[in-house]
Design a protein around this motif. Structure first.
Motif, short mmCIF file in Angstrom:
data_model
loop_
_atom_site.label_atom_id
_atom_site.label_comp_id
_atom_site.label_asym_id
_atom_site.label_seq_id
_atom_site.Cartn_x
_atom_site.Cartn_y
_atom_site.Cartn_z
N GLN A 40 18.03 -46.13 6.16
CA GLN A 40 17.65 -45.34 5.37
C GLN A 40 18.15 -44.12 5.17
O GLN A 40 18.24 -43.28 6.06
N PHE A 41 18.91 -44.07 3.78
CA PHE A 41 19.67 -42.56 3.53
C PHE A 41 19.48 -42.31 1.97
O PHE A 41 19.18 -43.29 1.40
N THR A 42 19.41 -41.26 1.76
CA THR A 42 19.21 -40.72 0.37
C THR A 42 19.69 -41.55 -0.74
O THR A 42 19.07 -41.97 -1.71
N GLY A 43 21.26 -41.85 -0.63
CA GLY A 43 21.88 -42.57 -1.52
C GLY A 43 21.32 -43.98 -1.85
O GLY A 43 21.18 -44.35 -2.96
N LEU A 44 20.85 -44.64 -0.58
CA LEU A 44 20.50 -45.92 -0.75
C LEU A 44 19.09 -45.93 -1.44
O LEU A 44 18.89 -46.85 -2.31
N LEU A 45 18.26 -45.00 -0.99
CA LEU A 45 16.91 -44.97 -1.34
C LEU A 45 16.82 -44.65 -3.03
O LEU A 45 16.14 -45.29 -3.72
N THR A 46 17.71 -43.66 -3.39
CA THR A 46 17.87 -43.48 -5.00
C THR A 46 18.52 -44.62 -5.71
O THR A 46 17.97 -44.94 -6.80
N ARG A 47 19.28 -45.54 -5.09
CA ARG A 47 19.80 -46.58 -5.63
C ARG A 47 18.74 -47.73 -5.84
O ARG A 47 18.85 -48.37 -6.85
N ILE A 48 18.12 -47.78 -4.78
CA ILE A 48 17.09 -48.89 -4.88
C ILE A 48 16.17 -48.48 -6.17
O ILE A 48 15.70 -49.36 -6.99
N CYS A 49 15.56 -47.13 -6.31
CA CYS A 49 14.91 -46.76 -7.19
C CYS A 49 15.54 -47.00 -8.58
O CYS A 49 14.88 -47.31 -9.58
N GLU A 50 16.85 -46.70 -8.66
CA GLU A 50 17.62 -47.03 -10.01
C GLU A 50 17.48 -48.49 -10.18
O GLU A 50 17.30 -48.90 -11.55
N VAL A 51 17.76 -49.44 -9.31
CA VAL A 51 17.65 -50.77 -9.62
C VAL A 51 16.22 -51.20 -9.95
O VAL A 51 15.99 -52.05 -11.05
N ALA A 52 15.12 -50.77 -9.16
CA ALA A 52 13.96 -51.21 -9.67
C ALA A 52 13.32 -50.59 -11.22
O ALA A 52 12.75 -51.29 -11.87
N GLN A 53 13.94 -49.42 -11.41
CA GLN A 53 13.69 -48.78 -12.82
C GLN A 53 14.30 -49.53 -13.81
O GLN A 53 13.69 -49.85 -14.83
N ARG A 54 15.34 -50.07 -13.62
CA ARG A 54 16.12 -50.90 -14.56
C ARG A 54 15.37 -52.36 -14.94
O ARG A 54 15.20 -52.53 -16.00
N HIS A 55 14.76 -52.98 -13.68
CA HIS A 55 14.18 -54.02 -14.10
C HIS A 55 12.83 -53.73 -14.84
O HIS A 55 12.50 -54.38 -15.66
N LEU A 56 12.07 -52.58 -14.60
CA LEU A 56 11.01 -52.09 -15.36
C LEU A 56 11.35 -51.93 -16.74
O LEU A 56 10.30 -52.34 -17.69
N TYR A 57 12.46 -51.46 -16.96
CA TYR A 57 12.89 -50.99 -18.47
C TYR A 57 12.93 -52.47 -19.23
O TYR A 57 12.76 -52.61 -20.27
N GLU A 58 13.41 -53.38 -18.42
CA GLU A 58 13.79 -54.72 -18.85
C GLU A 58 12.34 -55.50 -19.18
O GLU A 58 12.14 -56.12 -20.20
N PHE A 59 11.36 -55.29 -18.33
CA PHE A 59 10.09 -56.04 -18.57
C PHE A 59 9.27 -55.06 -19.52
O PHE A 59 8.63 -55.73 -20.36
N THR A 66 9.38 -43.66 -16.20
CA THR A 66 9.89 -42.08 -15.36
C THR A 66 9.38 -42.84 -13.88
O THR A 66 8.34 -43.51 -13.58
N HIS A 67 9.89 -42.07 -12.91
CA HIS A 67 9.48 -42.11 -11.46
C HIS A 67 9.31 -40.83 -10.94
O HIS A 67 9.92 -40.05 -11.36
N LYS A 68 8.60 -41.06 -9.82
CA LYS A 68 8.26 -39.63 -9.07
C LYS A 68 9.49 -40.08 -7.90
O LYS A 68 9.96 -40.93 -7.94
N PRO A 69 9.50 -38.71 -7.29
CA PRO A 69 10.49 -38.73 -6.21
C PRO A 69 10.34 -39.64 -5.12
O PRO A 69 9.25 -40.18 -4.80
N VAL A 70 11.30 -40.46 -4.77
CA VAL A 70 11.36 -41.46 -3.86
C VAL A 70 10.95 -41.13 -2.50
O VAL A 70 11.31 -39.96 -1.76
N VAL A 71 9.93 -41.68 -1.80
CA VAL A 71 9.59 -41.27 -0.51
C VAL A 71 9.76 -42.66 0.70
O VAL A 71 9.43 -43.54 0.26
N GLY A 72 10.50 -42.23 1.68
CA GLY A 72 10.66 -43.32 2.57
C GLY A 72 9.98 -42.96 3.77
O GLY A 72 9.44 -41.88 3.97
N SER A 73 9.99 -43.65 4.84
CA SER A 73 9.35 -43.49 6.02
C SER A 73 10.07 -42.18 6.93
O SER A 73 9.20 -41.41 7.48
#
Length: 92
Positions: A40-59, A66-73
């Motif tokens: 877990q690092f900020t860049g990866l968590l942010t990118r996972i959020c972007e990929v998931a958001q892209r799928h939500l836009y498609e759906f 919109t998304h809330k700030p990413v929260v990791g362990s």
């Protein structure tokens, strides 16, 4: 190292992407991905959020997502290897 697209694709069913709420109303969508703490690092968590958001836009075509700030362990409660993503989908 595993990339964001791979995390999203590999965990499609378990994250919640396979069972999104339907209907014209606004929705709060919470997705959970397992990402090892040491990866877990900020860049990866942010990118996972972007990929998931892209799928939500498609759906939810044509709707604002919109998304809330990413929260990791590591940055959250420190309890494990999961990250939780929370999105708001506007009504139609």
């Amino acid at each position: 190292m595993k990339g964001a697209e791979a995390y999203v694709n590999d965990q499609w069913q378990s994250s919640g992407l396979a069972d999104l709420p339907r209907g014209p109303d606004a929705h709060c969508v919470k997705l959970r991905f397992i990402v090892p703490r040491d990866a877990q690092f900020t860049g990866l968590l942010t990118r996972i959020c972007e990929v998931a958001q892209r799928h939500l836009y498609e759906f939810y075509r044509g709707r604002e997502v919109t998304h809330k700030p990413v929260v990791g362990s590591v940055v959250g409660d420190g309890s494990g290897d999961g990250i939780e993503l929370e999105f708001t989908v506007a009504p139609e």
